[in-house]
Design an enzyme around this catalytic site. Structure first.
Site, PDB file in Angstrom:
ATOM      1  N   ASP A   1      40.788  36.852  61.580  1.00 58.35           N
ATOM      2  CA  ASP A   1      40.130  36.957  60.255  1.00 58.35           C
ATOM      3  C   ASP A   1      40.759  35.833  59.553  1.00 58.35           C
ATOM      4  O   ASP A   1      40.904  34.820  60.238  1.00 58.35           O
ATOM      5  CB  ASP A   1      40.468  38.344  59.596  1.00 58.35           C
ATOM      6  CG  ASP A   1      39.450  38.788  58.575  1.00 58.35           C
ATOM      7  OD1 ASP A   1      39.001  37.831  57.755  1.00 58.35           O
ATOM      8  OD2 ASP A   1      39.480  39.962  58.379  1.00 58.35           O
TER       9      ASP A   1
ATOM     10  N   HIS B   1      38.740  32.681  60.312  1.00 56.60           N
ATOM     11  CA  HIS B   1      37.903  32.553  59.369  1.00 56.60           C
ATOM     12  C   HIS B   1      37.966  31.713  58.469  1.00 56.60           C
ATOM     13  O   HIS B   1      37.371  31.908  57.172  1.00 56.60           O
ATOM     14  CB  HIS B   1      37.582  34.126  58.732  1.00 56.60           C
ATOM     15  CG  HIS B   1      36.960  35.164  59.749  1.00 56.60           C
ATOM     16  ND1 HIS B   1      36.395  36.274  59.406  1.00 56.60           N
ATOM     17  CD2 HIS B   1      36.758  34.927  61.155  1.00 56.60           C
ATOM     18  CE1 HIS B   1      36.014  37.047  60.214  1.00 56.60           C
ATOM     19  NE2 HIS B   1      36.284  36.261  61.628  1.00 56.60           N
TER      20      HIS B   1
END
Ligand SMILES: *[C@@H]1O[C@H](CO)[C@@H](O)[C@H](O)[C@H]1NC(C)=O
Ligand SMILES: *[C@@H]1O[C@H](CO)[C@@H](O)[C@H](O)[C@H]1NC(C)=O
Ligand SMILES: *[C@@H]1O[C@H](CO)[C@@H](O)[C@H](O)[C@H]1NC(C)=O
Ligand SMILES: *[C@@H]1O[C@H](CO)[C@@H](O)[C@H](O)[C@H]1NC(C)=O
Ligand SMILES: *[C@@H]1O[C@H](CO)[C@@H](O)[C@H](O)[C@H]1NC(C)=O
Ligand SMILES: *[C@@H]1O[C@H](CO)[C@@H](O)[C@H](O)[C@H]1NC(C)=O
Ligand SMILES: *[C@@H]1O[C@H](CO)[C@@H](O)[C@H](O)[C@H]1NC(C)=O
Ligand SMILES: *[C@@H]1O[C@H](CO)[C@@H](O)[C@H](O)[C@H]1NC(C)=O
Ligand SMILES: *[C@@H]1O[C@H](CO)[C@@H](O)[C@H](O)[C@H]1NC(C)=O
Ligand SMILES: *[C@@H]1O[C@H](CO)[C@@H](O)[C@H](O)[C@H]1NC(C)=O
Length: 400
Positions: free
Chosen positions: A220, A243
Site C-alpha cells: 500500500d 502506492h
C-alpha cells in the site's frame, strides 16, 4: 592558559564524562529477564519485565537490549511510559517475530502488535528486524480493522528510529500518532506488492517529522500523511512496489482535516501504483496546503502525479459534494523518468473549492513505448512552465 592547566582541564572533563557514563545509560538485556530467543518460546513476559526495569529505573538514558543472533517470539505487547529516564533506547539487533499463525495470537483482534505510548525521548536503533507474520491474516481476507499494525508509536516527543527493518506486517508497518520531533532513517519496510493495507509509514496528528534514507517495498502507500500533520520532510526514499507517497485520505465522513508543510524531495517511485498523491473525500472540510514534491525519479510508475478529490475507499459510499478539503500551494518540480500508464498527471479537483496555486516546473515524464503521456485536469488554478504536456492543465480556470 598553560599546557599543564589544559591537560588537567581535559583530564577532569574526561573523569566527569566517565562518571556520568557509569550512573547514566544502564543496559537491560532481555536475556537477563528470562527471554529465551529460540523463536518458539513466548518471550513476552521477559520483555515486559525488562521494559519495566528500563522505564522505571532511576538512572538516566537506560537501554533495553535485544541482542543479535536470536529470535524472540512476542504476543501483542505494550511498552508504556512515561519513564523516569528523559531518554530511553531500544537497541534492537535481534529478530522479533509474531506468532506465525493467527490462531496462536493471544488476542487476534488487537489493533497493534508492538506499541509504545507516552515514551518521551525514545530511540529505536540497531540492525534488527520485526516480522509481523502477516500472511496468516492476509489469507483469511480480513478487513483492515481486523488486522494489527506491526509497530505503533503514540504520544511521543523526540523520537528516533534508525536502522531497523519490518517485514510482513499484517497491516501498517509503522504508525506514528500524536508525536512531535521525529527522525526516521535507514529503515527497510518490506511486504509483498499484493499484501493488503500494508502502508509503510503512517503519520497522524504529528509535527516536525524527518524521514530519510530508507527503502519501502510494500503493498500500500509507502508513506501516508494523515490529518493533524504539519512540517514533514521526506527525502531519499526508495518507494516501490507500493502506492507512492500520499497525503490523505482527508475529509472522510465530512471530517474537518488538515495537513500542511510537506516537502518530499529526491525520492524514487519504482513501479509504484501511484507516485505523489493527494486524496480527499467529497463532503469533507479543512485543508491540505504547502505541499511540494521535488526532484522525483520515476521508473515505470503508474499515476506519478495525482490529486483525487473524489476519493472513495472500497466498501464505503461517498457523501454528496457540498464541501471539500481545500487544496492549495502545491508544487510538482523536477519529476523525471517513465510512467507505465498514459495518464501521467491527473489533477481531479473539487468543483466547490478547486485546487489553488498549483505549480508545475521542469517535469519530463515519458513512456517506454514512445507514446506521449496525457494530462487530465479538472478545476485547477495554477501555473506551469508551459511545456506541451501541461498546456491544457490550467486553461479552464486560470488565476490570471
Ligand atoms: C517494575 O520495576 C519497579 C522498579 O524497578 C519494581 O519496583 C517493580 O516491582 C517492577 N514491577 C514489575 C511488575 O516487574
Ligand atoms: C541522554 O540522552 C540524550 C538524548 O540522546 C542526550 O542528549 C544526553 O546527552 C544524554 N545524557 C547523558 C547524561 O548521557
Ligand atoms: C480470499 O480471497 C481469495 C480471492 O478472492 C479466495 O481465492 C480465497 O478463497 C479467499 N479465502 C478465504 C479464506 O475466504
Ligand atoms: C526535544 O527536542 C526539542 C527540540 O529539538 C528540545 O528543545 C527538547 O529539549 C527535547 N526534549 C528532550 C526531552 O530531549
Ligand atoms: C493530537 O496530539 C496532541 C499532542 O501532540 C494531543 O494532545 C491530542 O489529543 C491529539 N489529538 C488527537 C485527535 O489524537
Ligand atoms: C524541512 O525542510 C525545510 C526546508 O529545508 C525546513 O525549513 C524545515 O525546518 C524542515 N523541517 C524539519 C522537521 O526538519
Ligand atoms: C526497481 O525495481 C526493480 C524490481 O524490483 C529492481 O530490479 C530495480 O533494481 C529497481 N531500480 C532501482 C533504480 O532501484
Ligand atoms: C504556507 O507557505 C506560505 C509561503 O509559502 C506561508 O506564508 C504560509 O504561512 C504557509 N502556511 C502554512 C499553513 O504552513
Ligand atoms: C532539485 O534539483 C535541482 C537541479 O539539480 C536543484 O537545483 C534543486 O536544488 C533541487 N531541489 C531540492 C529541494 O533538492
Ligand atoms: C525528456 O526525457 C527524455 C528521456 O530521458 C529525453 O530524451 C528528452 O530529451 C527529455 N526532454 C526534455 C525536454 O528534457
Amino acid at each position: 592558559m598553560h599546557d599543564s592547566d589544559e591537560i588537567i582541564l581535559h583530564l577532569s572533563m574526561l573523569i566527569i564524562f566517565l562518571c556520568f557514563g557509569l550512573v547514566n545509560g544502564q543496559n537491560y538485556n532481555v536475556l537477563d529477564f528470562g527471554a529465551i530467543g529460540d523463536g518458539q518460546t513466548d518471550d513476552s513476559m521477559a520483555f515486559v519485565q525488562a521494559w519495566n526495569a528500563t522505564c522505571r529505573g532511576e538512572e538516566n538514558n537506560n537501554t533495553l537490549v535485544i541482542p543479535s543472533g536470536q529470535t524472540f517470539l512476542l504476543q501483542p505487547i505494550k511498552f508504556n511510559g512515561p519513564c523516569k529516564s528523559t531518554s530511553i533506547k531500544i537497541q534492537l539487533d535481534g529478530v522479533i517475530i509474531a506468532p506465525s499463525n493467527i490462531k496462536a495470537w493471544s488476542n487476534p483482534k488487537s489493533q497493534m502488535w508492538i506499541s509504545f505510548s507516552s515514551v518521551f525521548g525514545l530511540i529505536v536503533d540497531g540492525s534488527g528486524k520485526i516480522d509481523g507474520g502477516g500472511s496468516s491474516f492476509w489469507e483469511l481476507n480480513l478487513t483492515a480493522s481486523q488486522r494489527p499494525t506491526a509497530l505503533h508509536i503514540n504520544k511521543c516527543n523526540n523520537l528516533t528510529i534508525n536502522g531497523i527493518s519490518s517485514i510482513n506486517s499484517p497491516k501498517t508497518h509503522l504508525s506514528i500518532k500524536s508525536c512531535n520531533y521525529v527522525a526516521i532513517s535507514k529503515i527497510n519496510l518490506l511486504a509483498p506488492e499484493t499484501s493488503p493495507n500494508t502502508d509503510g509509514i503512517d503519520i497522524q496528528n504529528s509535527t516536525n517529522i524527518n524521514i530519510f534514507d530508507s527503502t519501502i517495498q510494500t503493498g500500500d502507500d509507502c508513506i501516508a500523511i494523515k490529518t493533524g500533520s504539519f512540517n514533514i520532510n521526506i527525502t531519499q526514499i526508495n518507494c516501490g512496489p507500493g502506492h507512492g507517497i500520499s497525503v490523505g485520505s482527508l475529509g472522510a465522513d465530512g471530517a474537518n482535516d488538515a495537513v500542511s508543510g510537506v516537502q518530499v524531495t529526491h525520492c524514487t517511485f519504482n513501479r509504484t501504483m501511484n507516485g505523489a498523491r493527494i486524496k480527499t473525500w467529497e463532503g469533507g472540510q479543512g485543508y491540505a496546503r504547502n505541499i511540494s514534491f521535488e526532484n522525483i525519479t520515476l521508473i515505470n510508475a503508474k499515476n506519478p502525479i495525482i490529486i483525487d478529490q473524489q476519493y472513495i475507499d472500497k466498501g464505503r459510499h461517498n457523501a454528496k459534494e457540498d464541501s471539500a478539503v481545500a487544496i492549495s500551494n502545491i508544487k510538482y518540480v523536477g519529476f523525471h523518468g517513465t510512467t507505465l500508464n498514459e495518464d501521467a498527471i491527473t489533477l481531479k479537483c473539487s468543483v466547490t473549492t478547486s485546487c489553488k496555486n498549483v505549480v508545475m516546473d521542469d517535469n519530463n515524464i515519458t513512456m517506454e513505448n514512445g507514446k506521449t503521456p496525457k494530462v487530465h485536469c479538472e478545476n485547477v488554478e495554477g501555473e506551469s512552465d508551459g511545456s506541451d504536456l501541461l498546456r491544457d492543465c490550467f486553461k479552464s480556470n486560470n488565476t490570471s
